[in-house]
Scaffold this active site. Structure first.
Site, PDB file in Angstrom:
ATOM      1  N   ASN A  11       0.876  -1.117   0.043  1.00 30.42           N
ATOM      2  CA  ASN A  11       0.118   0.038  -0.087  1.00 30.42           C
ATOM      3  C   ASN A  11       0.712   1.280   0.005  1.00 30.42           C
ATOM      4  O   ASN A  11       1.763   1.464   0.980  1.00 30.42           O
ATOM      5  CB  ASN A  11      -1.001  -0.005   1.168  1.00 30.42           C
ATOM      6  CG  ASN A  11      -1.798   1.201   1.504  1.00 30.42           C
ATOM      7  OD1 ASN A  11      -1.726   2.119   0.456  1.00 30.42           O
ATOM      8  ND2 ASN A  11      -2.532   1.535   2.668  1.00 30.42           N
ATOM      9  N   LYS A  13       0.112   4.481  -0.222  1.00 27.21           N
ATOM     10  CA  LYS A  13      -0.610   5.397   0.355  1.00 27.21           C
ATOM     11  C   LYS A  13      -0.287   6.602  -0.448  1.00 27.21           C
ATOM     12  O   LYS A  13      -0.392   6.393  -1.658  1.00 27.21           O
ATOM     13  CB  LYS A  13      -0.087   5.812   1.749  1.00 27.21           C
ATOM     14  CG  LYS A  13      -0.339   4.300   2.630  1.00 27.21           C
ATOM     15  CD  LYS A  13       0.081   4.497   4.347  1.00 27.21           C
ATOM     16  CE  LYS A  13      -0.166   3.099   4.836  1.00 27.21           C
ATOM     17  NZ  LYS A  13      -0.094   3.220   6.325  1.00 27.21           N
ATOM     18  N   HIS A  97      -9.449   1.302   4.916  1.00 23.83           N
ATOM     19  CA  HIS A  97      -8.251   0.980   5.665  1.00 23.83           C
ATOM     20  C   HIS A  97      -8.385   2.071   6.612  1.00 23.83           C
ATOM     21  O   HIS A  97      -9.280   3.058   6.604  1.00 23.83           O
ATOM     22  CB  HIS A  97      -6.930   1.741   4.685  1.00 23.83           C
ATOM     23  CG  HIS A  97      -5.820   1.640   5.229  1.00 23.83           C
ATOM     24  ND1 HIS A  97      -5.343   2.801   6.270  1.00 23.83           N
ATOM     25  CD2 HIS A  97      -4.809   0.900   5.356  1.00 23.83           C
ATOM     26  CE1 HIS A  97      -3.936   2.527   6.516  1.00 23.83           C
ATOM     27  NE2 HIS A  97      -3.878   1.278   6.063  1.00 23.83           N
ATOM     28  N   GLU A  99      -6.756   4.398   7.955  1.00 27.02           N
ATOM     29  CA  GLU A  99      -6.510   5.796   7.606  1.00 27.02           C
ATOM     30  C   GLU A  99      -8.054   6.455   7.023  1.00 27.02           C
ATOM     31  O   GLU A  99      -8.107   7.885   7.380  1.00 27.02           O
ATOM     32  CB  GLU A  99      -5.190   5.946   6.981  1.00 27.02           C
ATOM     33  CG  GLU A  99      -4.073   5.765   7.678  1.00 27.02           C
ATOM     34  CD  GLU A  99      -2.942   5.393   6.948  1.00 27.02           C
ATOM     35  OE1 GLU A  99      -2.819   5.553   5.709  1.00 27.02           O
ATOM     36  OE2 GLU A  99      -1.850   4.755   7.338  1.00 27.02           O
ATOM     37  N   GLU A 169      -5.346  -5.503  10.485  1.00 25.91           N
ATOM     38  CA  GLU A 169      -4.513  -4.364  10.826  1.00 25.91           C
ATOM     39  C   GLU A 169      -4.761  -3.552  12.175  1.00 25.91           C
ATOM     40  O   GLU A 169      -5.546  -2.664  12.126  1.00 25.91           O
ATOM     41  CB  GLU A 169      -4.319  -3.367   9.791  1.00 25.91           C
ATOM     42  CG  GLU A 169      -4.025  -3.765   8.481  1.00 25.91           C
ATOM     43  CD  GLU A 169      -3.527  -2.767   7.417  1.00 25.91           C
ATOM     44  OE1 GLU A 169      -2.358  -3.085   7.058  1.00 25.91           O
ATOM     45  OE2 GLU A 169      -4.080  -1.634   7.144  1.00 25.91           O
ATOM     46  N   GLY A 175       2.427   1.725  11.101  1.00 30.79           N
ATOM     47  CA  GLY A 175       3.554   2.837  10.939  1.00 30.79           C
ATOM     48  C   GLY A 175       4.225   3.249  12.086  1.00 30.79           C
ATOM     49  O   GLY A 175       4.915   4.088  12.404  1.00 30.79           O
ATOM     50  N   SER A 215       3.611  -2.763  10.203  1.00 26.85           N
ATOM     51  CA  SER A 215       4.788  -2.601  10.616  1.00 26.85           C
ATOM     52  C   SER A 215       5.587  -3.967   9.899  1.00 26.85           C
ATOM     53  O   SER A 215       6.668  -4.515  10.691  1.00 26.85           O
ATOM     54  CB  SER A 215       5.389  -2.395  12.168  1.00 26.85           C
ATOM     55  OG  SER A 215       4.918  -0.971  12.315  1.00 26.85           O
TER      56      SER A 215
HETATM   57  P1  PGA Z   1       2.906   0.038   7.790  1.00 28.60           P
HETATM   58  O1  PGA Z   1       1.438   0.340   7.214  1.00 28.60           O
HETATM   59  O2  PGA Z   1       3.329  -1.352   7.351  1.00 28.60           O
HETATM   60  O3  PGA Z   1       3.696   1.091   7.320  1.00 28.60           O
HETATM   61  O4  PGA Z   1       2.775  -0.176   9.369  1.00 28.60           O
HETATM   62  C1  PGA Z   1       0.423  -0.769   6.976  1.00 28.60           C
HETATM   63  C2  PGA Z   1      -0.758  -0.250   6.453  1.00 28.60           C
HETATM   64  O5  PGA Z   1      -1.316   0.831   6.746  1.00 28.60           O
HETATM   65  O6  PGA Z   1      -1.338  -0.915   5.469  1.00 28.60           O
END
Ligand code: PGA
Length: 253
Positions: A11, A13, A97, A99, A169, A175, A215
């Site tokens: 992803n 983003k 997601h 976010e 997730e 992140g 992560s």
């Molecule tokens: P990350 O993000 O691997 O940077 O933790 C995962 C995601 O948001 O899908």
């Protein structure tokens, strides 16, 4: 037991201009374009989808989008439909997601409408769910996930559907560098698969790939993939660099 083919999904983003996306995709095709041991998907920003599709076209890497709007067309300024995604070469779409839920007001209802539209248009949904740190600390992880899963999949024609992908997730692991322990992740994945079996039958439960996200890196993929109900990963930060992403894929080669 694990007949499901693993999926490693990246992803991107809101990162990368068209040119940067093209460069990353070229490098990834060179490194991982022939991998058959796992499925690979990358989700660049909308503006790079067509260009990236030209590059990954015949390789083993599938194209995904990060979002869309469920209506087929109309006066919805700034929105993109499922058919528009399909026309750029997308096979996958990330839905719900955290976010989008936290920053753009998406709810279980809007996620449900998007899942329905993705099914109708033949896109493979990567349906994201996950609890916040407060919810976990309060002991509500399973009730939160139960609700997100059931409301997201409400009234969808799932009985014979074999392309559902769920991404678990935990929001506190995205992140942040914190990952759920493999036992914590496995416990949730097993819970989700049982929910699928109880509500939609064993066939859907056995064919649905449940990815872990938060992560994920080359240093923890092996441990995660050692768990029977973890079928791959949704990768954010470590998918932005083709070499880092390939290091995760390399586990399967
Ligand atoms: P990350 O993000 O691997 O940077 O933790 C995962 C995601 O948001 O899908």
């Amino acid at each position: 037991m694990q007949a499901r083919k693993p999926l490693i999904a990246g992803n991107w983003k809101m990162f990368k201009t068209q040119q940067e996306a093209v460069e990353t995709a070229k490098r990834l095709v060179a490194l991982a374009g022939k991998v058959t041991e796992c499925d690979i998907m990358i989700a660049p920003p909308f503006t790079a989808l067509s260009r990236v599709h030209e590059i990954i076209g015949p390789s083993a890497i599938g194209l995904g989008a990060q979002n869309f709007f469920w209506e087929p067309e109309g006066p919805f300024t700034g929105e993109i439909s499922a058919a528009m995604l399909v026309s750029t070469g997308c096979r996958y779409v990330i839905i719900g997601h955290s976010e989008r839920r936290q920053l753009f007001g998406e709810t279980d209802q809007t996620v449900n409408q998007k899942l329905a539209a993705a099914f109708k248009n033949g896109l493979i949904p990567v349906f994201c769910i996950g609890e916040s740190e407060t919810e976990r600390d309060a002991g509500n992880t399973f009730s939160v996930l139960d609700k997100q899963l059931k409301m997201g999949l409400k009234k969808l024609p799932l009985k014979t559907y074999s392309s559902l992908v769920i991404a678990y997730e935990p929001i506190w692991a995205i992140g942040t560098g914190k990952t759920a322990t493999t036992d914590q992740a496995q416990q949730v994945h097993h819970f989700l698969r049982s929910l699928l079996a109880d509500n939609w039958g064993n066939s859907l439960a056995n064919s649905t790939r449940i990815l872990y996200g938060g992560s994920v890196k080359s240093t923890n993929i092996k441990e995660l993939m050692g768990m029977p109900d973890i079928d791959g990963a949704l990768v954010g930060g470590a998918s932005l660099d083709a070499d880092d992403f390939n290091a995760i894929i390399h586990f399967f080669k």
